[in-house]
Design a protein around this motif. Structure first.
Motif, PDB file in Angstrom:
ATOM      1  N   SER A  42       0.831  -1.220   0.000  1.00 11.80           N
ATOM      2  CA  SER A  42       0.000   0.000   0.000  1.00 11.80           C
ATOM      3  C   SER A  42       0.855   1.254   0.000  1.00 11.80           C
ATOM      4  O   SER A  42       0.664   2.148  -0.831  1.00 11.80           O
ATOM      5  N   GLU A  61       9.614   3.335   7.093  1.00 12.94           N
ATOM      6  CA  GLU A  61       9.261   1.955   7.444  1.00 12.94           C
ATOM      7  C   GLU A  61       9.904   1.619   8.798  1.00 12.94           C
ATOM      8  O   GLU A  61      11.111   1.775   8.971  1.00 12.94           O
ATOM      9  N   SER A  70       2.706  -7.811   3.555  1.00 13.90           N
ATOM     10  CA  SER A  70       3.138  -7.894   2.152  1.00 13.90           C
ATOM     11  C   SER A  70       4.255  -8.913   1.943  1.00 13.90           C
ATOM     12  O   SER A  70       4.363  -9.477   0.860  1.00 13.90           O
TER      13      SER A  70
HETATM   14  C1  FAD Z   1      -0.458 -14.579   6.131  1.00 13.71           C
HETATM   15  C2  FAD Z   1      -1.167 -13.681   5.157  1.00 13.71           C
HETATM   16  C3  FAD Z   1      -1.587 -14.199   3.928  1.00 13.71           C
HETATM   17  C4  FAD Z   1      -2.204 -13.341   2.996  1.00 13.71           C
HETATM   18  N1  FAD Z   1      -2.485 -13.815   1.752  1.00 13.71           N
HETATM   19  C5  FAD Z   1      -3.022 -12.986   0.822  1.00 13.71           C
HETATM   20  C6  FAD Z   1      -3.245 -13.424  -0.505  1.00 13.71           C
HETATM   21  O1  FAD Z   1      -2.920 -14.543  -0.878  1.00 13.71           O
HETATM   22  N2  FAD Z   1      -3.827 -12.557  -1.383  1.00 13.71           N
HETATM   23  C7  FAD Z   1      -4.187 -11.287  -1.018  1.00 13.71           C
HETATM   24  O2  FAD Z   1      -4.716 -10.533  -1.822  1.00 13.71           O
HETATM   25  N3  FAD Z   1      -3.938 -10.825   0.237  1.00 13.71           N
HETATM   26  C8  FAD Z   1      -3.349 -11.641   1.150  1.00 13.71           C
HETATM   27  N4  FAD Z   1      -3.075 -11.158   2.394  1.00 13.71           N
HETATM   28  C9  FAD Z   1      -3.320  -9.746   2.672  1.00 13.71           C
HETATM   29  C10 FAD Z   1      -2.200  -8.883   2.075  1.00 13.71           C
HETATM   30  O3  FAD Z   1      -0.961  -9.439   2.401  1.00 13.71           O
HETATM   31  C11 FAD Z   1      -2.300  -7.476   2.644  1.00 13.71           C
HETATM   32  O4  FAD Z   1      -3.582  -6.951   2.408  1.00 13.71           O
HETATM   33  C12 FAD Z   1      -1.310  -6.521   2.005  1.00 13.71           C
HETATM   34  O5  FAD Z   1      -0.022  -7.057   1.944  1.00 13.71           O
HETATM   35  C13 FAD Z   1      -1.315  -5.282   2.870  1.00 13.71           C
HETATM   36  O6  FAD Z   1      -0.295  -4.453   2.458  1.00 13.71           O
HETATM   37  P1  FAD Z   1      -0.092  -3.119   3.288  1.00 13.71           P
HETATM   38  O7  FAD Z   1       0.989  -2.394   2.632  1.00 13.71           O
HETATM   39  O8  FAD Z   1      -1.402  -2.433   3.438  1.00 13.71           O
HETATM   40  O9  FAD Z   1       0.306  -3.599   4.763  1.00 13.71           O
HETATM   41  P2  FAD Z   1       1.649  -4.256   5.315  1.00 13.71           P
HETATM   42  O10 FAD Z   1       2.354  -5.041   4.288  1.00 13.71           O
HETATM   43  O11 FAD Z   1       1.284  -4.951   6.581  1.00 13.71           O
HETATM   44  O12 FAD Z   1       2.565  -3.009   5.605  1.00 13.71           O
HETATM   45  C14 FAD Z   1       2.408  -2.173   6.732  1.00 13.71           C
HETATM   46  C15 FAD Z   1       3.788  -1.679   7.086  1.00 13.71           C
HETATM   47  O13 FAD Z   1       3.670  -0.611   8.023  1.00 13.71           O
HETATM   48  C16 FAD Z   1       4.808  -0.668   8.845  1.00 13.71           C
HETATM   49  N5  FAD Z   1       4.560   0.132  10.046  1.00 13.71           N
HETATM   50  C17 FAD Z   1       3.647  -0.089  11.018  1.00 13.71           C
HETATM   51  N6  FAD Z   1       3.708   0.886  11.935  1.00 13.71           N
HETATM   52  C18 FAD Z   1       4.676   1.754  11.528  1.00 13.71           C
HETATM   53  C19 FAD Z   1       5.201   2.974  12.068  1.00 13.71           C
HETATM   54  N7  FAD Z   1       4.743   3.512  13.197  1.00 13.71           N
HETATM   55  N8  FAD Z   1       6.176   3.597  11.377  1.00 13.71           N
HETATM   56  C20 FAD Z   1       6.655   3.084  10.189  1.00 13.71           C
HETATM   57  N9  FAD Z   1       6.191   1.932   9.667  1.00 13.71           N
HETATM   58  C21 FAD Z   1       5.206   1.278  10.323  1.00 13.71           C
HETATM   59  C22 FAD Z   1       4.984  -2.153   9.117  1.00 13.71           C
HETATM   60  O14 FAD Z   1       6.292  -2.457   9.574  1.00 13.71           O
HETATM   61  C23 FAD Z   1       4.656  -2.740   7.754  1.00 13.71           C
HETATM   62  O15 FAD Z   1       5.812  -2.962   6.961  1.00 13.71           O
HETATM   63  C24 FAD Z   1      -2.446 -11.993   3.339  1.00 13.71           C
HETATM   64  C25 FAD Z   1      -2.052 -11.488   4.578  1.00 13.71           C
HETATM   65  C26 FAD Z   1      -1.388 -12.324   5.473  1.00 13.71           C
HETATM   66  C27 FAD Z   1      -0.928 -11.762   6.783  1.00 13.71           C
END
Ligand code: FAD
Length: 428
Positions: A42, A61, A70
């Motif tokens: 995201s 991050e 992710s």
């Molecule tokens: C085990 C598992 C299996 C999944 N399988 C699928 C799938 O097969 N297909 C699918 O579509 N979706 C799947 N999902 C969902 C998908 O992985 C997530 O929706 C997507 O990766 C979310 O991305 P994101 O960037 O929003 O969040 P994230 O990847 O969680 O990133 C959030 C980031 O914010 C950082 N952060 C938090 N607080 C702070 C702070 N205060 N300061 C700086 N950084 C901070 C964290 O360290 C993290 O790196 C799965 C999820 C999991 C957990």
């Protein structure tokens, strides 16, 4: 206690990744148009989109790129929500959001091609086999709705599904041929590389500890530095802490476990022979895909988390045996876990404040493609597009009732889900 991930991303995805990325921690002051907090899909897609629109962006991050969901996902690329079909999506979120979601998988694979991301991307289609006659009727109806929405979707009968899965345990289902699978960690690193190439500055090991409003915008404090920015995007998903008061209490973070077999070799040739990924119709989902070396990667949730590392691989082994009865004994050497942001209504939520704070939250387990699509909406919100013109209307931050209790006990609903799955009834 910090909310960000303390464990490294999935060992399997790290081993398989040919993408590499690292960035130094922030030391001192930086001034940017936008500060993005969180370097998962995201945050990085949003940063890339904002850079494309000419904004200067700093991404902070807390751990390393891809350390959150992710770098831990199963990797299935799905242009659909977990609970809502197209008609329900239009009713809840409107036509424009349905259009955005309908093209989400294509958008992800376009990013792979445009930025030459080496993440074992396979756009061979996504399957939803029905595990019962009632769910078969439901998904056949959904396939019709998706096709009417312009998605390459088709209902499949039992032989058609069996040919794609390599097993005849399902009575049919539907296919979205836009879907597929990726190494999600490699994809995330590739996004970081692309964002940096587009002028975005990324800092790892730089947790945002405090957000303060100043006369000219926002100040984001990290342990050794600060970012001054007119706008802030929170892309912290299930790892959301208290930077935005109330946001943490708007979701229930759920732990999802993953496991992978050893490469199956010739024994696995008949399994998913065309390269599909699948997630079935159970509330307690059964889902699998192969990686590039022929391992089956699957997962699930556990009602009781004690000894998860021992119990989940055994459960996955059993599921694989039930799904592919001819496979014989298998080894499940990989195990990992990650956190998913669930919303009570199972819908993604966009939030924005009048003074320039924007976030979306609530992937509900299907966030890889959705995050790529939502980047455009978040970028629109950052660029002052009015609420009425956004593909997802912003809503006030809701509060999950009894949040402290619910977030600790949500997994206890699993036995109820399994009962509903076995009786072919809706879980409500
Ligand atoms: C085990 C598992 C299996 C999944 N399988 C699928 C799938 O097969 N297909 C699918 O579509 N979706 C799947 N999902 C969902 C998908 O992985 C997530 O929706 C997507 O990766 C979310 O991305 P994101 O960037 O929003 O969040 P994230 O990847 O969680 O990133 C959030 C980031 O914010 C950082 N952060 C938090 N607080 C702070 C702070 N205060 N300061 C700086 N950084 C901070 C964290 O360290 C993290 O790196 C799965 C999820 C999991 C957990």
């Amino acid at each position: 206690m910090s909310e960000w991930p303390q464990e490294p991303p999935a060992a399997l995805w790290r081993e398989l990744s040919r993408e590499r990325f690292s960035a130094p921690a922030l030391v001192g002051d930086r001034i940017s148009d936008v500060a993005v907090i969180g370097a998962g899909i995201s945050g990085l897609c949003t940063a890339l989109e904002l850079a494309r629109r000419g904004r200067s962006v700093t991404v902070l991050e807390a751990a390393t790129v891809g350390a959150g969901a992710s770098g831990r996902a199963n990797g299935q690329v799905i242009s659909a929500l977990t609970r809502h079909g197209p008609e329900a999506i239009v009713e809840a979120l409107g036509e424009r959001f349905l259009r955005l979601l309908s093209g989400a998988a294509d958008r992800l694979f376009d990013l792979v091609r445009r930025h030459d991301i080496d993440c074992d991307a396979v756009q061979a289609g996504w399957l939803q086999p029905a595990h019962s006659p009632g769910r078969l009727r439901r998904v056949q109806g959904l396939a019709r709705q998706w096709a009417q929405a312009g998605v390459p979707a088709a209902a499949l009968d039992a032989p058609e599904m069996a040919a794609r899965l390599g097993t005849s345990v399902y009575p049919g289902g539907w296919e979205n041929s836009q879907g597929g699978h990726i190494n999600p960690y490699a994809f995330t690193l590739g996004l970081a590389r692309a964002a940096t190439g587009a002028g975005v500055v990324v800092h790892e090991q730089s947790p945002a500890l405090r957000l303060t409003r100043s006369a000219s915008g926002w100040q984001v404090d990290t342990p050794e530095g600060r970012v001054l920015a007119r706008k802030v995007v929170l892309a912290t998903a299930a790892h959301t802490g208290d930077l935005w008061p109330g946001l943490r209490r708007s979701i229930v973070p759920v732990t999802s476990y993953q496991a992978a077999t050893a490469p199956l070799g010739a024994r696995g040739a008949a399994i998913l022979p065309q390269g599909h990924a699948f997630s079935d119709t159970r509330f307690d989902l059964h889902y699998m895909r192969k990686d590039r070396d022929g391992r089956l990667v699957s997962g699930g949730a556990l009602a009781v988390q004690a000894l998860a590392g021992r119990r989940l691989p055994a459960r996955v082994r059993q599921r694989i045996a039930d799904t592919f009865p001819d496979l014989g004994a298998i080894d499940v050497p990989y195990f990992w876990a990650g956190r998913i942001a669930m919303t009570v209504d199972r819908l993604p939520h966009l939030h924005r404040t009048p003074d320039g704070l924007v976030t979306w939250i609530g992937c509900n387990g299907r966030g890889l493609a959705l995050a790529c699509a939502m980047a455009e909406v978040v970028a629109d919100a950052v660029c002052d597009v009015p609420d009425a013109e956004l593909a997802l209307a912003p809503v006030p931050v809701p509060r999950v009732p009894f949040h402290p209790i619910v977030s600790r006990t949500a997994r206890l609903i699993l036995p109820w889900y399994r009962w509903c799955d076995s009786r072919d009834v809706a879980a409500g």
